[in-house]
Structures are given as C-alpha cells and as structure tokens.
Design an enzyme around this catalytic site. Structure first.
Site, mmCIF file in Angstrom:
data_model
loop_
_atom_site.group_PDB
_atom_site.id
_atom_site.type_symbol
_atom_site.label_atom_id
_atom_site.label_comp_id
_atom_site.label_asym_id
_atom_site.label_seq_id
_atom_site.Cartn_x
_atom_site.Cartn_y
_atom_site.Cartn_z
ATOM 1 N N SER A 169 0.823 -1.209 0.000
ATOM 2 C CA SER A 169 0.000 0.000 0.000
ATOM 3 C C SER A 169 0.861 1.264 0.000
ATOM 4 C CB SER A 169 -0.958 -0.072 1.202
ATOM 5 O OG SER A 169 -1.991 0.860 1.079
ATOM 6 N N ASP A 214 -9.611 -4.807 -4.897
ATOM 7 C CA ASP A 214 -8.831 -4.193 -3.816
ATOM 8 C C ASP A 214 -9.696 -3.321 -2.902
ATOM 9 O OD1 ASP A 214 -5.949 -3.403 -2.824
ATOM 10 O OD2 ASP A 214 -7.065 -1.540 -3.018
ATOM 11 N N HIS A 247 -8.182 -5.218 -0.090
ATOM 12 C CA HIS A 247 -6.947 -4.502 0.233
ATOM 13 C C HIS A 247 -6.157 -5.082 1.403
ATOM 14 C CE1 HIS A 247 -4.163 -1.263 -0.251
ATOM 15 N NE2 HIS A 247 -4.273 -0.919 1.019
#
Ligand code: NAG
Ligand code: NAG
Ligand code: NAG
Ligand code: NAG
Ligand code: NAG
Length: 301
Positions: free
Chosen positions: A110, A228, A283
């Site tokens: 990320s 995601d 995610h």
C-alpha cells in the site's frame, strides 16, 4: 581383476559423490541465507503487517535476513513522505546499499509502495528486486477509510483544496493525491509524486539522478487487482491513472511512461517489469494470502 578392490573404489567414489552433493546443498542453503528482505508497511499500520510473510520466509528460505521497517507506524504514517524516506534511508542505508548481500529485496504494501519509490529514486541503492503489493504508485483519488479517518471534513472532490497547498503537502496522503480534475494544481504543488514522475511545473534538478537510481533495480514486480477496494483507481498499483473523465488510462498512455521520465519504459522494454492482476483479493489481504507469497514473492527470494 580384484573384485574387492573394485568395490572399495566404488565406495570411495560413492563417498566422494555424496560429499559433493552435501557441499552443494550446504552452499545452496548458504547462498539463500545471504539475501536481505526489507518490508515496508502501509498507512495506519506497522511492521507487524508483515509477520505472516516473515513466517513464510523463515519456512521456505530459512536464514534469509528479514527486516520489517518499524518506523512511521500508525498515526505517524501521515508524516510527509520525504521525511519518512530520508529517515528510512538513514536507518536502513547500510542494508539497502549492501553490495555483499546476495540480493536485497524490497517488499512494500500500500502506501509503503510509494515510499519505496521515493527510496529507490533518491539513493544509490543496491536493491535487486522491488515488489509492490497494491501500492498507489501513480497516486490516489478515492474516498477510503484512511481519508475519512484523517480528514473527516473533506470529500475526495474537494480535498484538493487542502492537498494542493503547502500545508496539504505536509501530509503523506497529500503527497500522492492525484486529482484528475485539478492537474494544474497538482503540477504546481505535488512535491512528492509530482517530482517522482517529473511532471511538476517547477523543475526537479535531480530528475536524471532519480531515473538512474530507479534503474538500479533489476526487476520490478507490481501486484494489484480489481477487488482491492482501497487503492483508487486500483490500476494505480500498475501505474494506471484516471483521465479527466475518470476513465483509467494504462501506464503506456502516461506521459511519464512515454518520456521514460523515471525509467519505467526502459524497465518494461527490457522485460524487467512484471505486472500481475489478481482478482478477489481485498486490500487488507494481499500480505495475508499464502498464494500471493508463493506466486509473486517466493520466486524472487
Ligand atoms: C552485507 O552482506 C554481508 C554478506 O551477506 C553480510 O555479512 C553483512 O553483514 C551485510 N551488511 C549489512 C549492513 O547488512
Ligand atoms: C502556482 O502556485 C503559485 C504560488 O505558489 C501561484 O502564484 C500560481 O498562480 C499557481 N499556478 C497555478 C496554475 O495554480
Ligand atoms: C471525455 O468524454 C467526452 C465525451 O464523451 C469527450 O468529448 C472527451 O474528449 C473526453 N475527455 C478525455 C480526456 O478523454
Ligand atoms: C524532467 O523534466 C524536465 C522538463 O520539465 C526535462 O528537462 C528533464 O529532461 C526531465 N528529466 C528526465 C529524467 O526525463
Ligand atoms: C474469493 O475469496 C474468498 C475469500 O478468500 C473465497 O472464499 C472465495 O472462494 C474466492 N472466490 C473465488 C472465485 O476465487
């Protein structure tokens, strides 16, 4: 012919071959043991994000030196990215530049991905492989939990007013905010992503150095996918960007790619860029999924 002598010779040969095999196995192990893996965590989180992958590395590649970067965790993950990059460079410089290591591998998740870009472009590192798990590598334009957490009074459509200002650039999210409807402001203010992409109105005197540094990486591995739910557009994990109609345009359509501003085109044309789209991973699961590790991380260790 003396049979016993022959069998004795046979046994010596057997012992000799076994020793060779043992030596080969030992050296094989030792060479794995000399690699370094650095993990860079995401926003509002910390080094422990990579506990699972660390366990997997210890299991598959025992002896690998694993370094989970325990800096700028939780709330301090909002600190401006150049500050984070400089401090990480100071702290992990000896590992990032180690020419004796059998391979330095930077794995990020990320926001860690865009931090890694800053590291890889701003220093003469010795990173062999950069692996990015769903990183906002070409910026972020979306209402997600962390935006609401830090900036509850703003929506994605008006937060450019904050982010494209000197104050806004004092936040990590502002540093990679990429609003397709206010590109002039972006180019006027974005002193992190804008500089990394060499697309600011103000000139980056180090742009050539940034490019040379990035090209020191032998392979770049980009992992992302349509489910995601946080990185917006999710294709930012593959250097895709929204156009003014909020249609995602792929890396190849971007000026930073076409002008090879930081080496992406060179990497791609040399077969050194590896792009993977994986569906059905949300995610928070990229670094918690064994399949992701086995398919996209393990082959580089
Ligand atoms: C660099 O790599 C060598 C060989 O694996 C190792 O002995 C040394 O400790 C490493 N240096 C650092 C700073 O990690
Ligand atoms: C860019 O920022 C400067 C001040 O830093 C301002 O004078 C100028 O009008 C801005 N231009 C745009 C296109 O926003
Ligand atoms: C956006 O869509 C409109 C109408 O469909 C089109 O005329 C325009 O060229 C598009 N703009 C971009 C940047 O693609
Ligand atoms: C960055 O952009 C400037 C113009 O804005 C250009 O002169 C320079 O060559 C570019 N750097 C790279 C590495 O492409
Ligand atoms: C998607 O992921 C979920 C949860 O990991 C799993 O239960 C499901 O089987 C997956 N679906 C597909 C189509 O892979």
């Amino acid at each position: 012919m003396d049979i016993s002598r022959l069998s004795h010779q046979g046994r010596s040969l057997q012992i000799f071959l076994l020793s060779l095999l043992l030596l080969w196995l030992l050296c094989g192990r030792a060479s794995h043991a000399q690699k370094d893996v650095l993990f860079m965590h995401g926003i509002l989180s910390g080094a422990q994000e990579f506990d699972y992958f660390t366990t997997l590395i210890n299991e598959y590649r025992p002896g690998t030196r694993v370094h989970a970067i325990k800096m700028y965790e939780e709330l301090s993950s909002i600190i401006p990215l150049w500050d984070q990059v400089a401090a990480i460079r100071d702290e992990f410089g000896p590992i990032l530049t180690n020419t004796s290591s059998d391979g330095v591998i930077l794995v990020s998740y990320s926001q860690g991905g865009i931090i890694s870009r800053g590291i890889l472009q701003s220093m003469k590192h010795n990173v062999e492989t950069f692996i990015s798990l769903s990183g906002p590598l070409a910026g972020q334009f979306g209402d997600t939990y962390y935006l609401r957490f830090f900036f509850p009074l703003f929506l994605k459509d008006n937060i450019y007013r904050l982010f494209y200002s000197d104050i806004g650039q004092d936040t990590s999210v502002g540093n990679y905010w990429n609003d397709p409807h206010h590109q002039d402001l972006y180019r006027n203010f974005s002193n992190y992503l804008g500089l990394l992409n060499n697309e600011t109105f103000f000139v980056n005197p180090q742009s050539k150095e940034f490019r040379q540094n990035f090209l020191r990486v032998k392979n770049v591995v980009l992992i992302g996918g349509p489910d995601d739910g946080v990185i917006t557009p999710w294709q930012s994990s593959h250097f895709g960007v929204y156009d003014a109609n909020e249609t995602v345009q792929p890396m190849e359509k971007q000026k930073f790619y076409q002008t090879d501003a930081f080496g992406l085109k060179t990497l791609n044309e040399a077969g050194r860029l590896h792009i993977h789209t994986v569906p059905n991973i949300t995610h928070t699961h990229w670094h918690k999924t064994e399949m992701i590790f086995e398919k996209f991380v393990l082959p580089w260790l």
